[in-house]
Design an enzyme around this catalytic site. Structure first.
Site, short mmCIF file in Angstrom:
data_model
loop_
_atom_site.label_atom_id
_atom_site.label_comp_id
_atom_site.label_asym_id
_atom_site.label_seq_id
_atom_site.Cartn_x
_atom_site.Cartn_y
_atom_site.Cartn_z
N ARG A 37 0.61 -1.14 0.02
CA ARG A 37 -0.01 -0.06 -0.15
C ARG A 37 0.82 1.48 -0.30
O ARG A 37 0.40 2.44 0.22
CB ARG A 37 -0.87 0.02 1.37
N ASP A 38 2.30 1.21 -0.05
CA ASP A 38 2.90 2.27 0.08
C ASP A 38 3.89 2.60 -1.39
O ASP A 38 4.58 1.94 -1.83
CB ASP A 38 4.24 2.04 0.85
N GLU A 39 3.10 3.71 -2.09
CA GLU A 39 3.38 4.00 -3.44
C GLU A 39 4.77 4.44 -3.43
O GLU A 39 5.71 4.28 -4.42
CB GLU A 39 2.66 4.99 -4.02
N LYS A 127 6.94 -13.76 18.40
CA LYS A 127 5.99 -13.14 19.30
C LYS A 127 4.74 -13.97 19.77
O LYS A 127 3.94 -13.71 20.55
CB LYS A 127 5.72 -11.88 19.03
N VAL A 168 15.14 -9.53 12.74
CA VAL A 168 15.80 -9.51 11.65
C VAL A 168 16.76 -8.39 11.49
O VAL A 168 16.05 -7.18 11.71
CB VAL A 168 14.64 -9.46 10.30
N GLY A 170 18.79 -5.27 10.97
CA GLY A 170 19.06 -4.14 9.95
C GLY A 170 17.84 -3.98 9.21
O GLY A 170 17.53 -3.10 8.24
N ARG A 172 13.50 -2.62 8.52
CA ARG A 172 12.88 -1.64 9.06
C ARG A 172 12.47 -1.75 10.37
O ARG A 172 11.68 -2.69 10.68
CB ARG A 172 11.89 -1.09 7.98
N VAL A 175 16.38 -2.76 15.78
CA VAL A 175 16.99 -1.86 16.76
C VAL A 175 18.51 -1.60 16.36
O VAL A 175 18.95 -0.31 16.69
CB VAL A 175 17.12 -2.47 18.11
N GLU A 264 6.28 -5.86 26.14
CA GLU A 264 7.56 -6.38 25.56
C GLU A 264 7.80 -7.65 26.52
O GLU A 264 7.68 -7.40 27.73
CB GLU A 264 8.60 -5.17 25.57
#
Length: 339
Positions: A37-39, A127, A168, A170, A172, A175, A264
């Site tokens: 959904r991110d153009e 999680k 994962v 690196g 987005r 940490v 957390e």
């Protein structure tokens, strides 16, 4: 497996989704459809992949079943990477997490069955094991939906399976970019708890696990990569060392504890004791077969019965500081890549 096939990657502009796209392209598919959904991120990928003529870019949301159905016409394989993944965001917006992580998965399942897709591999998370937060609970439910889809599909051929990821490195929202920014700006490095441990995997490892899952999947399984475990504080110390070693600057600040955030956990789990009763393993991964499928070692050549034990970042052996430094260096995630 993918040669002359049509592959759809939901969340295909994300860190994992885009790496899956890169991986699949090496197998000469007929077409890869990137659904997100991110153009802006789609435009960035178009620049990276502009030499490829077999990539299609679809704007859409997994919440929109009709749009998903149109995008799925003629698809052979689906890698479902679209999700709301940030624990604090899901805690604050639980209804939105349900819409994407639960209803979105139901939409994937139903449209895949309607279009007689060959295989669907959905990405899950550590999680989901004994969840203490909204994100984990919604992803656990999505896992259950995927596992039971084999019973739901009737006579259709579609095979559904999941992969469980640790953190994962690196990607987005991971940490590492946050720590690097804090160090580079001379700020204190913020760790929620000094004893917190996590599973860590690289982006290429994550993408390869998904490809392997598509190869081995027979229906309803959960695939778990065997991966390094480390203390988050050790990761911060290793990055500070990388900064000083590679940029020849002295870091004068400190690492401070900020307290555990809502939802957390101190440590993560990738396989429960009960799941290990039916789990299989090789040197790289575990397979947790579905309750609903009669599968054993003979179903998965090269796999043997796993030991009866949970797989947790609290109980399994972890890396110590020098090995964490080597892990960062091996994956070019320290400051050496900024020199």
């Amino acid at each position: 497996m993918f040669e002359n096939k049509v592959v759809l990657v939901t969340g295909g502009t994300g860190s994992i989704g885009s790496e899956i796209v890169r991986n699949v392209l090496s197998y000469h598919p007929k077409a890869v459809r990137i659904y997100s959904r991110d153009e802006s991120k789609q435009f960035a990928l178009q620049q990276e992949f502009k030499e490829y003529t077999n990539i299609r870019y679809f704007i859409g949301d997994v919440r929109d079943k009709q749009r998903l159905s149109y995008a799925m016409e003629g698809v052979d394989y689906i890698f479902h990477a679209a999700a709301l993944k940030h624990v604090p965001a899901c805690e604050y917006n639980p209804m939105e997490a349900v819409k994407t992580n639960v209803i979105g998965v139901q939409n994937i399942i139903e449209t895949a069955i309607d279009h007689n897709v060959e295989k669907v591999v959905s990405i899950s998370t550590d999680k989901v094991v004994n969840p203490t937060n909204t994100m984990g609970a919604t992803k656990l439910l999505s896992e259950r939906l995927i596992s039971s889809a084999s019973l739901y599909k009737g006579a259709k051929r579609t095979v559904f399976s999941c992969v469980r990821f640790g953190n994962v490195m690196g990607s987005r929202g991971s940490v590492i970019p946050l720590f690097k920014e804090q160090i580079a700006r001379g700020m204190p490095v913020t760790v929620t708890h000094n004893e917190m441990t996590r599973f860590m995997m690289s982006i290429p490892q994550a993408a390869q696990l998904v490809i392997d899952a598509a190869k081995y999947a027979q229906g309803g399984e959960v695939f778990v990569l065997k991966m390094p475990i480390l203390k988050i504080r050790d990761l911060a110390v290793a990055l500070i060392d990388s900064y000083e070693k590679n940029l020849h600057k002295t870091y004068k600040n400190e690492i401070i504890e900020t307290g555990i955030r809502p939802g957390e956990k101190m440590y993560e789990e990738l396989m429960t004791l009960d799941e290990s009763e039916r789990a299989l393993e090789n040197d790289k991964m575990y397979i947790i077969p579905s309750f609903f499928q009669s599968q054993n070692e003979a179903s998965y050549p090269g796999f043997v019965k796993a030991p009866y034990q949970e797989y947790s970042s609290h109980t399994a052996p972890r890396l110590y500081l020098e090995d964490v430094k080597l892990l960062l260096e091996k994956n070019r995630l320290g400051f050496e890549c900024d020199v």
